[in-house]
Design a protein around this motif. Structure first.
Motif, PDB file in Angstrom:
ATOM      1  N   VAL A 139      65.429 -48.201 -22.414  1.00 51.86           N
ATOM      2  CA  VAL A 139      65.297 -47.838 -21.378  1.00 51.86           C
ATOM      3  C   VAL A 139      64.889 -46.025 -21.643  1.00 51.86           C
ATOM      4  O   VAL A 139      65.483 -45.708 -22.778  1.00 51.86           O
ATOM      5  CB  VAL A 139      66.443 -47.336 -20.551  1.00 51.86           C
ATOM      6  CG1 VAL A 139      67.296 -46.292 -19.349  1.00 51.86           C
ATOM      7  CG2 VAL A 139      67.023 -48.709 -20.445  1.00 51.86           C
ATOM      8  N   VAL A 140      64.558 -45.357 -21.051  1.00 46.86           N
ATOM      9  CA  VAL A 140      64.137 -43.840 -21.709  1.00 46.86           C
ATOM     10  C   VAL A 140      64.522 -42.603 -20.421  1.00 46.86           C
ATOM     11  O   VAL A 140      64.192 -43.390 -19.034  1.00 46.86           O
ATOM     12  CB  VAL A 140      62.401 -44.101 -21.558  1.00 46.86           C
ATOM     13  CG1 VAL A 140      61.899 -44.882 -22.881  1.00 46.86           C
ATOM     14  CG2 VAL A 140      61.846 -44.488 -20.160  1.00 46.86           C
ATOM     15  N   GLY A 141      65.005 -42.101 -20.663  1.00 47.10           N
ATOM     16  CA  GLY A 141      65.293 -40.629 -19.944  1.00 47.10           C
ATOM     17  C   GLY A 141      65.307 -39.293 -20.911  1.00 47.10           C
ATOM     18  O   GLY A 141      64.774 -39.129 -21.940  1.00 47.10           O
ATOM     19  N   VAL A 152      58.433 -54.946 -26.902  1.00 42.98           N
ATOM     20  CA  VAL A 152      59.966 -54.508 -26.291  1.00 42.98           C
ATOM     21  C   VAL A 152      59.328 -54.080 -24.684  1.00 42.98           C
ATOM     22  O   VAL A 152      58.999 -52.803 -24.170  1.00 42.98           O
ATOM     23  CB  VAL A 152      60.325 -53.066 -26.447  1.00 42.98           C
ATOM     24  CG1 VAL A 152      62.010 -52.970 -26.147  1.00 42.98           C
ATOM     25  CG2 VAL A 152      60.981 -53.662 -28.634  1.00 42.98           C
ATOM     26  N   PRO A 153      59.983 -54.851 -24.010  1.00 42.93           N
ATOM     27  CA  PRO A 153      60.143 -54.290 -22.229  1.00 42.93           C
ATOM     28  C   PRO A 153      60.650 -53.220 -22.220  1.00 42.93           C
ATOM     29  O   PRO A 153      62.091 -53.085 -22.446  1.00 42.93           O
ATOM     30  CB  PRO A 153      60.393 -55.616 -21.592  1.00 42.93           C
ATOM     31  CG  PRO A 153      61.339 -56.457 -22.529  1.00 42.93           C
ATOM     32  CD  PRO A 153      60.531 -55.896 -23.772  1.00 42.93           C
ATOM     33  N   VAL A 154      60.153 -52.035 -21.319  1.00 41.69           N
ATOM     34  CA  VAL A 154      60.335 -51.025 -20.820  1.00 41.69           C
ATOM     35  C   VAL A 154      61.189 -50.810 -19.680  1.00 41.69           C
ATOM     36  O   VAL A 154      60.791 -51.471 -18.414  1.00 41.69           O
ATOM     37  CB  VAL A 154      59.696 -50.030 -21.349  1.00 41.69           C
ATOM     38  CG1 VAL A 154      60.078 -48.548 -21.043  1.00 41.69           C
ATOM     39  CG2 VAL A 154      59.019 -49.599 -22.710  1.00 41.69           C
ATOM     40  N   GLY A 163      68.258 -40.728 -17.429  1.00 39.36           N
ATOM     41  CA  GLY A 163      68.132 -41.806 -17.992  1.00 39.36           C
ATOM     42  C   GLY A 163      68.881 -43.006 -16.867  1.00 39.36           C
ATOM     43  O   GLY A 163      69.075 -44.785 -16.973  1.00 39.36           O
ATOM     44  N   SER A 164      69.819 -42.294 -15.759  1.00 40.88           N
ATOM     45  CA  SER A 164      71.067 -42.139 -15.050  1.00 40.88           C
ATOM     46  C   SER A 164      70.496 -43.740 -13.947  1.00 40.88           C
ATOM     47  O   SER A 164      71.001 -44.911 -14.339  1.00 40.88           O
ATOM     48  CB  SER A 164      71.621 -41.456 -14.271  1.00 40.88           C
ATOM     49  OG  SER A 164      70.455 -40.537 -12.902  1.00 40.88           O
TER      50      SER A 164
END
Length: 337
Positions: free
Chosen positions: A158-160, A245-247, A305-306
């Motif tokens: 997860v990216v934020g 790696v899935p994002v 990333g919420s």
């Protein structure tokens, strides 16, 4: 892994590994055998197959998932584009460390390990209306910092982000990457009023004009109009692709961080899921241009990333159903005739 040169970055972007077709086919076959009518779980089935195809296994797993949050400051905030001072970036990073932010709570409930990396907060990027936001070296460093957050044993990334003013940078990246009127990409961000939105539009117009003659490449767009936290997101997503790696993308800003890469290589976001569509007006348009359908629409606009952290629970449900349900044969249930 680090990007030591622009050539390293360009080579990585030009040589993107595809999804595992055998794993995808095996996952589809398993879906047809599970004790339910085919398609009865809707998009959960699609998500499970997506996870399988990028993890390279018929039955995907979600043992180790990470929320990587990057923070940076922007020199163009001198133009009054945000309702908050730049000092809030560091203050919020401290709040992350203390466990008091929304992402702390949401990552916890989603079973995400939280990794926060602030990048030179005491040294904002250059004002992109009069200079490139970053030098080539600064952009490569930020890309490499992001790449380090993507590790081979992760099952989901997860990216934020956190960065006062970065909705302005996101709008500028989107406009240069996909065209259209600047006003279509600009929204209230942290809550600026009509005058604030007008300042954002004027600031972006000046920036686009200043960089109009610059090379139209993903790297140049990112370094000229982005920021350190945005380049880090791009580096993380690119490295995740290399590692299979899935994002799970967050909102407008996270998606805009990879917009220049998608504009150069349309298949770049194939390993990405859009966690949600935020309330920021440009996000829906950006998702359309990137060919991504969001998992959720909750009118969120916090960043950090919420929204993606909330959506991670949907991904967990999809993986759990795919891996945990019995097949018709195992349950001794008759199949459809």
């Amino acid at each position: 892994m680090s990007f030591a040169s622009i050539t390293d970055f360009e080579n990585a972007l030009a040589n993107l590994p595809p999804a595992e077709e055998l794993a995808s086919a095996a996952a589809r076959a398993r879906q047809a055998e599970l004790t339910k009518p085919l398609g009865a779980l809707g998009r959960l089935e699609d998500v499970a197959i997506f996870m399988a195809s990028w993890q390279g296994r018929a039955v995907p797993r979600l043992k180790r998932a990470r929320a990587a949050i990057f923070a940076g400051n922007h020199g163009f905030t001198v133009h009054g584009v945000s309702a908050y001072p730049a000092a809030v970036t560091a203050q919020m990073v401290a709040n992350f460390a203390a466990g008091g932010a929304a992402i702390n709570a949401l990552a916890g409930v989603a079973g995400l390990e939280l990794a926060v990396r602030s990048i030179d907060l005491d040294r904002p990027t250059a004002d992109f209306t009069i200079a490139p936001a970053m030098t080539e070296e600064e952009c490569l460093t930020a890309l490499s910092i992001g790449a380090a957050a993507a590790e081979e044993d992760l099952d989901l990334l997860v990216v934020g982000e956190m960065g006062i003013g970065n909705s302005t940078a996101a709008a500028a990246l989107s406009a240069r990457s996909f065209g259209g009127a600047v006003r279509d990409w600009v929204g209230p961000g942290t809550g600026v009023d009509g005058e604030g939105i007008a300042r954002k539009i004027a600031t972006i117009d000046r920036a686009l004009a200043f960089h109009a003659a610059a090379p139209d490449s993903a790297f140049e767009t990112l370094r000229r109009l982005g920021g350190r936290e945005l380049a880090a997101i791009a580096g993380a997503v690119l490295r995740a692709r290399q590692l299979g790696v899935p994002v799970l993308l967050d909102g407008f800003i996270s998606c805009a961080a990879i917009a220049p890469l998608v504009a150069q290589v349309p298949a770049f976001a194939d390993h990405c899921l859009a966690g949600h569509c935020s309330a920021e007006p440009g996000h829906g348009l950006l998702l359309e241009r990137m060919g991504l359908e969001p998992l959720l629409r909750l009118d969120m606009r916090l960043g950090e990333g919420s929204g993606a952290a909330v959506a991670a629970n949907i991904v967990r449900a999809a993986v759990a159903a795919h891996s945990g349900m019995a097949t018709f044969a195992e349950a001794a249930v008759s199949t459809a005739t």
